[in-house]
Enzyme design. Sequence first.
Site, PDB file in Angstrom:
ATOM      1  N   HIS A 131       0.824  -1.209   0.000  1.00 60.90           N
ATOM      2  CA  HIS A 131       0.000   0.000   0.000  1.00 60.90           C
ATOM      3  C   HIS A 131       0.857   1.257   0.000  1.00 60.90           C
ATOM      4  O   HIS A 131       0.365   2.357  -0.231  1.00 60.90           O
ATOM      5  CB  HIS A 131      -0.930   0.021   1.213  1.00 60.90           C
ATOM      6  CG  HIS A 131      -1.811  -1.185   1.295  1.00 60.90           C
ATOM      7  ND1 HIS A 131      -2.713  -1.507   0.309  1.00 60.90           N
ATOM      8  CD2 HIS A 131      -1.890  -2.182   2.207  1.00 60.90           C
ATOM      9  CE1 HIS A 131      -3.334  -2.626   0.625  1.00 60.90           C
ATOM     10  NE2 HIS A 131      -2.855  -3.054   1.772  1.00 60.90           N
TER      11      HIS A 131
ATOM     12  N   HIS B 291       4.228  10.998   5.028  1.00 63.82           N
ATOM     13  CA  HIS B 291       3.670  10.978   6.384  1.00 63.82           C
ATOM     14  C   HIS B 291       4.693  10.488   7.391  1.00 63.82           C
ATOM     15  O   HIS B 291       5.187   9.366   7.278  1.00 63.82           O
ATOM     16  CB  HIS B 291       2.430  10.071   6.422  1.00 63.82           C
ATOM     17  CG  HIS B 291       1.253  10.679   5.728  1.00 63.82           C
ATOM     18  ND1 HIS B 291       0.205   9.938   5.236  1.00 63.82           N
ATOM     19  CD2 HIS B 291       0.973  11.985   5.455  1.00 63.82           C
ATOM     20  CE1 HIS B 291      -0.679  10.768   4.680  1.00 63.82           C
ATOM     21  NE2 HIS B 291      -0.237  12.000   4.798  1.00 63.82           N
TER      22      HIS B 291
ATOM     23  N   THR C 141      -5.920   4.852   5.991  1.00 67.81           N
ATOM     24  CA  THR C 141      -6.140   3.485   5.489  1.00 67.81           C
ATOM     25  C   THR C 141      -6.908   2.703   6.551  1.00 67.81           C
ATOM     26  O   THR C 141      -6.904   3.089   7.731  1.00 67.81           O
ATOM     27  CB  THR C 141      -4.807   2.748   5.238  1.00 67.81           C
ATOM     28  OG1 THR C 141      -4.136   2.567   6.493  1.00 67.81           O
ATOM     29  CG2 THR C 141      -3.912   3.516   4.281  1.00 67.81           C
TER      30      THR C 141
HETATM   31  C1  SG4 Z   1       0.385   3.509   4.739  1.00 71.19           C
HETATM   32  O1  SG4 Z   1      -0.293   2.445   4.096  1.00 71.19           O
HETATM   33  C2  SG4 Z   1       1.508   2.946   5.616  1.00 71.19           C
HETATM   34  O2  SG4 Z   1       2.354   2.103   4.872  1.00 71.19           O
HETATM   35  C3  SG4 Z   1       0.932   2.201   6.809  1.00 71.19           C
HETATM   36  O3  SG4 Z   1       1.995   1.798   7.658  1.00 71.19           O
HETATM   37  C4  SG4 Z   1       0.017   3.130   7.587  1.00 71.19           C
HETATM   38  O4  SG4 Z   1      -0.597   2.397   8.641  1.00 71.19           O
HETATM   39  C5  SG4 Z   1      -1.078   3.658   6.693  1.00 71.19           C
HETATM   40  O5  SG4 Z   1      -0.518   4.304   5.554  1.00 71.19           O
HETATM   41  C6  SG4 Z   1      -1.969   4.671   7.417  1.00 71.19           C
HETATM   42  O6  SG4 Z   1      -1.198   5.737   7.926  1.00 71.19           O
HETATM   43  O7  SG4 Z   1      -0.508   8.022   8.143  1.00 71.19           O
HETATM   44  N1  SG4 Z   1      -1.691   7.397   6.026  1.00 71.19           N
HETATM   45  S1  SG4 Z   1      -1.575   7.222   7.603  1.00 71.19           S
HETATM   46  O8  SG4 Z   1      -2.873   7.507   8.189  1.00 71.19           O
HETATM   47  O9  SG4 Z   1       0.493   3.526  10.271  1.00 71.19           O
HETATM   48  C7  SG4 Z   1      -0.317   2.691   9.921  1.00 71.19           C
HETATM   49  C8  SG4 Z   1       2.222   0.461   7.828  1.00 71.19           C
HETATM   50  O10 SG4 Z   1       1.554  -0.365   7.266  1.00 71.19           O
HETATM   51  C9  SG4 Z   1      -1.139   1.925  10.883  1.00 71.19           C
HETATM   52  C10 SG4 Z   1       3.332   0.137   8.744  1.00 71.19           C
HETATM   53 ZN    ZN Z   2      -0.098   7.964   5.090  1.00 67.92          ZN
END
Ligand code: SG4
Ligand code: ZN
Length: 260
Positions: free
Chosen positions: A66, A122, A205
């Site tokens: 992702h 981010h 996400t």
């Molecule tokens: C991205 O998919 C990152 O790779 C995820 O990190 C992250 O999930 C997700 O975005 C949501 O983060 O700052 N966009 S966000 O709201 O940090 C988390 C991992 O999969 C839980 C490690």
């Molecule tokens: Zn993000």
Amino acid sequence: INSSGTDFDYKDTCKWAKEFPMCGEKFQSPINIKIPNLESLGELPPLKWNGYENAPTTMTLVNSGHSITLTGQWDDNNIPYITDGPLTDAYIFEQLHFHWGPNDSVGSEHKMNGNSFPLEMHMVHFKKEYETFSNAVKYSDGLTVVGLFFDISPMGSEALTAILGGVSAVSSSKDPFELDPFELSSFNVAIAAVQFATYAGSLTTPPCSQSVIWILPINTLNVSSKQMKKFRNIELNHGDTHNYRPTQPLNGRSIHIFTQ
Ligand code: SG4
Ligand code: ZN
């Protein structure tokens, strides 16, 4: 979205809420930041970056399917953390990752006055009091994410070079890749002395937990077209060619502004 209920794609993000109910709640991210509507937070202390000048002992890049996610291991007392600004406690650095799209007119998750940027980074942090990232996600003030916007410029970004140096190793592989460790201060130095917008929202996400204090500098860093090409070469799950969620309704939330 597969039957296990643990995966998702970006083809129809409105479907996320069926399997991940929190994605259908009221205070979701990202949002469109309308600059003229911002309220001033007044006498806030500047946001403080601590330990970002410390290089970690190891640094790892991984393709989650992702996004690409960068993590590091720091010796005790060397872990980067942010304080002050709108924050009431220390927030410890957990990881950073990126959102992009198939061409320069889209890619960022947040918008500024309705405008998208080709890239948004981010920097995810969790509240020290809650001890771990996975515990902090359960609280409305558990996380803070600093989002940085990138705009196209021929010079590109020095700071991105170190990360993109390892990107070909993870573009079509889920195996973690060890980068030569470097300090993260180049990013916070680049956004010194600017205004920030802040609001309460969610992970962008699934599971879309409403646990994030968003901090968004109102200026952009540079990314070159060549660097954007490297992001677009990264193979995402389900053949996705973008990994940004569309903006969500504000639903009465206020967005505050402060300076560093
Ligand atoms: C991205 O998919 C990152 O790779 C995820 O990190 C992250 O999930 C997700 O975005 C949501 O983060 O700052 N966009 S966000 O709201 O940090 C988390 C991992 O999969 C839980 C490690
Ligand atoms: Zn993000």
